[in-house]
Design a protein around this motif. Structure first.
Motif, PDB file in Angstrom:
ATOM      1  N   VAL A   1      -5.367  -4.723   1.463  1.00 53.83           N
ATOM      2  CA  VAL A   1      -5.191  -4.324   2.868  1.00 53.83           C
ATOM      3  C   VAL A   1      -4.917  -5.553   3.734  1.00 53.83           C
ATOM      4  O   VAL A   1      -4.014  -5.550   4.578  1.00 53.83           O
ATOM      5  CB  VAL A   1      -6.426  -3.563   3.385  1.00 53.83           C
TER       6      VAL A   1
ATOM      7  N   PHE B   1      -9.513  -3.666  -3.094  1.00 52.33           N
ATOM      8  CA  PHE B   1      -8.579  -2.944  -2.222  1.00 52.33           C
ATOM      9  C   PHE B   1      -8.527  -3.609  -0.850  1.00 52.33           C
ATOM     10  O   PHE B   1      -7.478  -3.651  -0.205  1.00 52.33           O
ATOM     11  CB  PHE B   1      -8.993  -1.480  -2.095  1.00 52.33           C
TER      12      PHE B   1
ATOM     13  N   SER C   1       1.272   4.924  -3.023  1.00 48.65           N
ATOM     14  CA  SER C   1       1.439   6.364  -2.762  1.00 48.65           C
ATOM     15  C   SER C   1       2.893   6.789  -2.913  1.00 48.65           C
ATOM     16  O   SER C   1       3.181   7.944  -3.251  1.00 48.65           O
ATOM     17  CB  SER C   1       0.918   6.705  -1.356  1.00 48.65           C
TER      18      SER C   1
ATOM     19  N   ALA D   1     -10.037   3.527   5.102  1.00 55.08           N
ATOM     20  CA  ALA D   1     -10.347   4.063   3.771  1.00 55.08           C
ATOM     21  C   ALA D   1     -11.522   3.317   3.148  1.00 55.08           C
ATOM     22  O   ALA D   1     -12.256   3.872   2.329  1.00 55.08           O
ATOM     23  CB  ALA D   1      -9.121   3.965   2.871  1.00 55.08           C
TER      24      ALA D   1
ATOM     25  N   LEU E   1       0.830  -1.204   0.000  1.00 54.81           N
ATOM     26  CA  LEU E   1       0.000   0.000   0.000  1.00 54.81           C
ATOM     27  C   LEU E   1       0.865   1.255   0.000  1.00 54.81           C
ATOM     28  O   LEU E   1       0.494   2.282  -0.571  1.00 54.81           O
ATOM     29  CB  LEU E   1      -0.922   0.007   1.220  1.00 54.81           C
TER      30      LEU E   1
ATOM     31  N   TRP F   1      -5.490   5.898  -2.385  1.00 59.39           N
ATOM     32  CA  TRP F   1      -6.323   4.803  -1.904  1.00 59.39           C
ATOM     33  C   TRP F   1      -7.793   5.063  -2.231  1.00 59.39           C
ATOM     34  O   TRP F   1      -8.538   4.147  -2.555  1.00 59.39           O
ATOM     35  CB  TRP F   1      -6.150   4.608  -0.412  1.00 59.39           C
TER      36      TRP F   1
ATOM     37  N   GLY G   1      -5.672   1.888   5.889  1.00 54.56           N
ATOM     38  CA  GLY G   1      -6.247   1.281   4.696  1.00 54.56           C
ATOM     39  C   GLY G   1      -7.643   0.739   4.966  1.00 54.56           C
ATOM     40  O   GLY G   1      -8.554   0.886   4.145  1.00 54.56           O
TER      41      GLY G   1
END
Length: 453
Positions: free
Chosen positions: A290, A286, A51, A141, A47, A273, A138
């Motif tokens: 995670v 996603f 970014s 999110a 993850l 994310w 995460g």
């Protein structure tokens, strides 16, 4: 590859298919190339990598982003170089059956190996806490703040400890069930984001070399723990191939997807994310990523355990693992772990030149034939010289972190030497080359002096 080595300092392997509880017994050799490729592929998808693609794009500074083609090529080149280093660091573990920090007894001596062991412990505890922070954020999110951050941290910590207590079983679990889900999730998210038409034009090639350096650094951060897992490899060839194939492909895919996501959200790393979650079925896929992130915290926690066992070889690894799990969970709950990343960057520069010293002495100078990993291995003080010179070279060339006293120290050193790093220079490669060349001189001298002692 060099032939297998039988280490005389450990007893025959246990009949169990799991890691022995202490370092007195040889590890079972149960991991094939497929097991290791799947494990390292999971580690290559992070993850943070999505970014972190922003750092890749802006390697030369915020005002000179890379073109899409330059970013992808830098990712491929950096991944191939960095992962080859990790793969070579994995080979001695497969040959000797020893974890990474115990291997360093042969390089520096038993007592001096405690220094990198403690550095690696600090580094891995920090990364473990940071990974729990990533897992918790995460999860939020996806689900929002209905479930408190602390609950996700504690859940991630429990899963991490469970994986660490049964490490070989965890690697087989990842291969059988998790890896396929990760592959599907990556493909789905890539297609979903590309269909939205991200703008991939513009930019320059000015930051290509620093970008390659950044990707190499991402890869070689795993050097200090590679042998912790490949000591269980069925062969050195499977160890190298598993690392090289699995990690390099996954890292290229991860950073490439991160670049695409950033093109959709205006190069805002905080929104990456969200772009994944907003895709069709994005929350589901996603969520798989995670959940998979726990293999990162598992790898960090297990490597911490192995580092501490170098200091305490007959302490039950389960006790150490649970203790480390509690510590990283507490840090993730009570500390601002984002402030810790600057320190992690500082000590990360330790391990590229250290690997260069190990690789030259072990492979090139045939140290493999006399590698002493016993608890009484004599200190090799001269081998610290190329390591330290490589570390100094790194910081003379590298972009300096925003830590005032550290930045001032190396800026002054550059001025005193009349040296100005150029945009094309790679700190990782420069540190590696300096440490390697000095080792070629120092290691033979060390061997000649040791009989006199």
């Amino acid at each position: 590859m060099a032939s297998d080595v039988i280490d005389p300092h450990i007893d025959p392997p246990s009949s169990s298919n799991e890691v022995p509880l202490t370092l007195d017994q040889a590890p079972p050799k149960t991991l094939g190339m497929l097991d290791q490729s799947a494990f390292w592929a999971n580690l290559g998808v992070s993850l943070l990598g999505f970014s972190g693609a922003l750092t890749l794009l802006n390697a030369a500074g915020p005002g000179a982003p890379l073109t899409f083609a330059a970013a992808i090529l830098a990712t491929v080149v950096g991944s191939l170089i960095g992962t080859a280093m990790v793969g070579l660091a994995a080979v001695p573990g497969a040959q000797t059956g020893q974890p990474s920090m115990v291997l360093l007894r042969g390089l520096f001596g038993a007592r001096l190996s405690y220094v990198p062991s403690l550095l690696n412990t600090v580094q891995m505890i920090g990364w473990g806490a940071f990974e729990l922070w990533v897992i918790a954020n995460g999860a939020q999110a996806i689900f929002g703040t209905a479930v408190p951050y602390s609950v996700w941290v504690l859940l991630g910590g429990l899963i991490t400890v469970a994986l660490t207590i049964w490490p070989l079983g965890s690697i087989r679990l990842l291969r059988r069930f998790v890896t396929a889900g990760v592959v599907v999730a990556m493909i789905w998210l890539t297609v979903a984001l590309v269909q939205r038409g991200p703008s991939l034009s513009g930019g320059s090639w000015a930051g290509f070399a620093p970008a390659v350096d950044y990707v190499i650094a991402l890869s070689v951060s795993w050097v200090p723990m590679a042998a912790d897992f490949t000591r269980h490899s069925r062969s050195p060839r499977a160890a190298f191939g598993g690392v090289f194939v699995g990690y390099s492909i996954a890292q290229v895919a991860c950073l490439g997807l991160g670049v695409v996501a950033l093109a959709l959200v205006g190069n805002d790393a905080d929104k990456v994310w969200g772009a994944f979650v907003a895709a069709p079925l994005g929350a589901l896929f996603f969520g798989i990523l995670v959940l998979r992130e726990t293999d990162q915290s598992f790898a960090n926690t297990y490597s911490t355990t192995m580092s501490l066992q170098n200091l305490m070889p007959r302490v039950d690894r389960r006790i150490i693992s649970v203790t480390v799990g509690v510590v990283i969970s507490a840090l993730a709950l009570g500390a601002d772990v984002t402030d810790y990343t600057a320190f992690l960057a500082l000590i990360g520069a330790v391990f590229v030149p250290m690997f260069a010293v190990l690789a030259v002495d072990y492979f090139v100078l045939r140290g493999i034939t006399r590698w002493d990993t016993g608890e009484q291995a004599p200190s090799r003080w001269l081998m610290l010289v190329p390591w330290v010179l490589g570390f100094v070279t790194w910081w003379l060339v590298a972009a300096l972190p925003e830590v005032e006293w550290w930045e001032s120290l190396w800026t002054s050193a550059r001025a005193a030497l009349g040296f100005t790093p150029q945009p094309w220079m790679s700190a990782a490669l420069a540190a590696f080359l300096v440490a390697a060349v000095v080792t070629l001189v120092v290691a033979p001298l060390d061997r000649r002096l040791r009989p006199a002692r």
